[in-house]
Design an enzyme around this catalytic site. Structure first.
Site, PDB file in Angstrom:
ATOM      1  N   ASP A   1      -4.329  -3.355  11.134  1.00  0.00           N
ATOM      2  CA  ASP A   1      -3.483  -3.535  12.312  1.00  0.00           C
ATOM      3  C   ASP A   1      -4.288  -3.789  13.582  1.00  0.00           C
ATOM      4  O   ASP A   1      -5.490  -3.495  13.665  1.00  0.00           O
ATOM      5  CB  ASP A   1      -2.649  -2.264  12.536  1.00  0.00           C
TER       6      ASP A   1
ATOM      7  N   HIS B   1      -7.388  -0.136  10.780  1.00  0.00           N
ATOM      8  CA  HIS B   1      -7.393  -0.968  11.987  1.00  0.00           C
ATOM      9  C   HIS B   1      -8.703  -1.742  12.030  1.00  0.00           C
ATOM     10  O   HIS B   1      -9.774  -1.140  12.139  1.00  0.00           O
ATOM     11  CB  HIS B   1      -7.247  -0.102  13.239  1.00  0.00           C
TER      12      HIS B   1
HETATM   13 NI    NI Z   1      -0.929  -0.628  15.861  1.00  0.00          NI
END
Ligand code: NI
Length: 536
Positions: free
Chosen positions: A348, A489
């Site tokens: 992400d 991430h």
């Molecule tokens: Ni996010």
């Protein structure tokens, strides 16, 4: 007699037996003559010449229009690789071949002893390819130190039903399968002088049943003419018609498991050619595959309608129209995750400066991932998106700039989704198939408004908080199970650095790394929320 080389391979030059792309009738005949010599000690040109003994097969990369997909992973502990035919997006045969190979790979990796660096190589060739039927031969060679083992099997795509079927589908019924084994037994007994007691596996069993039946009949003549003997109708039998029983074919394949007919092909003379692993031929001293020929007139009495179509397709060579020009991506999963240990790694808040390094690692493992990107970053990293798409990764919508959607109006949510989708579409040509709300923040308005499937996760590495590579890797490895969606991430270098270990360990445990869409192969509905694709 044409001058032919002594047939046979040894050592590493061995390439799955006599699989020759047939380009002309002349070649068929000369190679076919050579193959009759397989079992003759010293390879003398001798009386065993059987022109119908050559199996028809085509290496996929030599078939006009056909393309090959390849999956190779080399690690410190093993090397695994497989090649499969790309027959267009989501083609059932491509999917089945890949899935069968992936299953075998998992079994191989689970079986690693920890010694040396064992290898598993899987390959595919085409036995027939027409609009009606496509036949594929799958081969697997595994090596561990000095030990080497080989397996081969065939799969048949029937365009009428859209089903991918085992070898039994080529035969009209159970009796025909039984009869085919007796014919193989006859070849082994007559041409190779194997006594009944030495006949291998199910071939031996079928031969002994036939022998008992013949013995139970007082007059051999009446046994010969018995109407329940397959082939009683005589030579030149017509193709059978009627609905095909796929269920029977699958059950029969299970019941006849281990049969040499699993590796059946058509011969250049229109009969059957069956390869037998030399290790199943005690006392023959063979190094090469043994070819067991079944004559055309005998084969005809055994074949189903699909079998007739397949034979016709084999004899006339691959039809280039069968091979679509599309690549492997598109609708429909390319692996059947209901039968495999699949996991979706998701990243992400990017793309970012570490995303390229991450894709380098993913490429080493031929791993597919899903990137939930921010629309506002797309303009800064268009090459990253292009590369994601080119390397088979999936893009997802993570909003324009990470706003909490649960605090926004329907109108604003809609505008944010549309703007982000457009940014992705401008670069890769298609909209992201799913979205992930920042912070996982959801309410009724969000669900009703986003207009896309909402993908959360079941394994949260908390990488943004710990920023600890070892911790991130350990968490992902410990908690991932089949069907998991794992959250990372890629804007954090510590996370990107954790991925080699995650991939290595999960690969070793037999996991396959797929996109979100592939993981949820039964389909995703707009507005529905998903955390994992656990089965059962
Ligand atoms: Ni996010």
């Amino acid at each position: 007699m044409p001058s032919v080389p002594c047939y046979g391979y040894s050592g590493r030059d061995f390439r799955y037996g006599p699989f020759v792309a047939v380009t002309s009738l002349r070649r068929k005949v000369s190679v076919g003559a050579a193959l009759g010599l397989l079992l003759v000690p010293g390879c003398h040109v001798a009386e065993h010449t059987q022109p119908h003994a050559e199996a028809i097969g085509f290496p996929v990369d030599e078939v006009p229009g056909a393309t090959v997909g390849e999956h190779v992973v080399e690690t410190d502990h093993s090397v695994v690789g497989y090649r499969y035919p790309l027959l267009g997006a989501g083609h059932p045969l491509t999917r089945e071949v890949r899935t069968v190979m992936a299953e075998r790979q998992t079994a191989f990796l689970e079986d690693l002893s920890g010694n040396g660096r064992p290898e598993l190589r899987q390959d595919v060739s085409l036995l027939a390819a027409s609009p009606q039927v496509v036949g594929a031969r799958l081969t697997a060679v595994s090596t561990a130190g000095m030990r080497e083992s080989r397996e081969a099997t065939t799969l048949w795509f029937d365009a009428d039903s859209g089903a991918v079927l085992p070898w039994t589908a080529l035969f009209r019924d159970e009796e025909a399968v039984e009869r085919a084994h007796v014919l193989l037994a006859d070849v082994l007994r007559e041409d190779y002088d194997l006594p009944l007691a030495d006949l291998p596996g199910v071939v031996g069993e079928a031969a002994r049943r036939a022998e008992e039946e013949a013995g139970a009949t007082d007059e051999p003549e009446s046994a010969e003419a018995s109407p329940d003997t397959a082939g009683a109708a005589g030579a030149g039998a017509a193709a059978p018609t009627g609905a095909f029983d796929a269920e029977w074919a699958r059950e029969a394949a299970d019941a006849w498991s281990g049969s040499p007919l699993e590796d059946v092909a058509f011969s250049t003379a229109g009969g059957l050619a069956v390869r037998l692993d030399p290790t199943r031929m005690p006392g023959t001293g063979q190094v090469s595959d043994v070819m067991l020929p079944v004559a055309p007139e005998e084969a005809e009495e055994l074949l189903s309608e699909l079998g007739f179509h397949a034979r016709e397709a084999a004899l006339s060579g691959p039809d280039p129209d069968v091979f679509l020009e599309e690549g492997p991506s598109g609708e429909g999963g390319s692996l059947d995750c209901e039968r495999l240990r699949c996991v979706a790694l998701t990243f992400d808040d990017g793309p970012g400066e570490h995303t390229d390094a991450l894709m380098d690692t993913l490429a080493e493992y031929d791993a597919q991932a899903t990137f939930y990107v921010l629309g506002s970053l797309v303009e800064e990293f268009p090459e990253a998106l292009e590369r994601m798409a080119a390397e088979g990764h999936e893009l997802g919508n993570h909003t324009w700039e990470h706003d909490d959607l649960s605090g926004m109006s329907a109108e604003d949510i809609e505008a944010d989704m549309a703007r982000t989708n457009a940014a992705v579409r401008d670069v890769i040509g298609v909209d992201p198939p799913s979205m992930r709300p920042p912070y996982g923040a959801l309410n009724g308005t969000v669900r009703e408004t986003v207009g896309m499937p909402i993908i959360l996760w079941d394994v949260d590495t908390m990488d943004w908080r710990s920023r600890d590579t070892d911790e991130v890797a350990a968490h992902a490895i410990e908690h991932s199970t089949s069907g998991s969606v794992v959250l990372f991430h890629d804007i954090h270098e510590s996370s990107v650095r954790a991925i080699p270990e995650v991939l290595d360990e999960l690969h070793r445990r037999g996991f396959h790394f797929v996109t979100v869409t592939e993981l949820f192969e039964s389909g995703l509905e707009p507005g529905d929320v998903y955390t994992d694709a656990r089965h059962g």
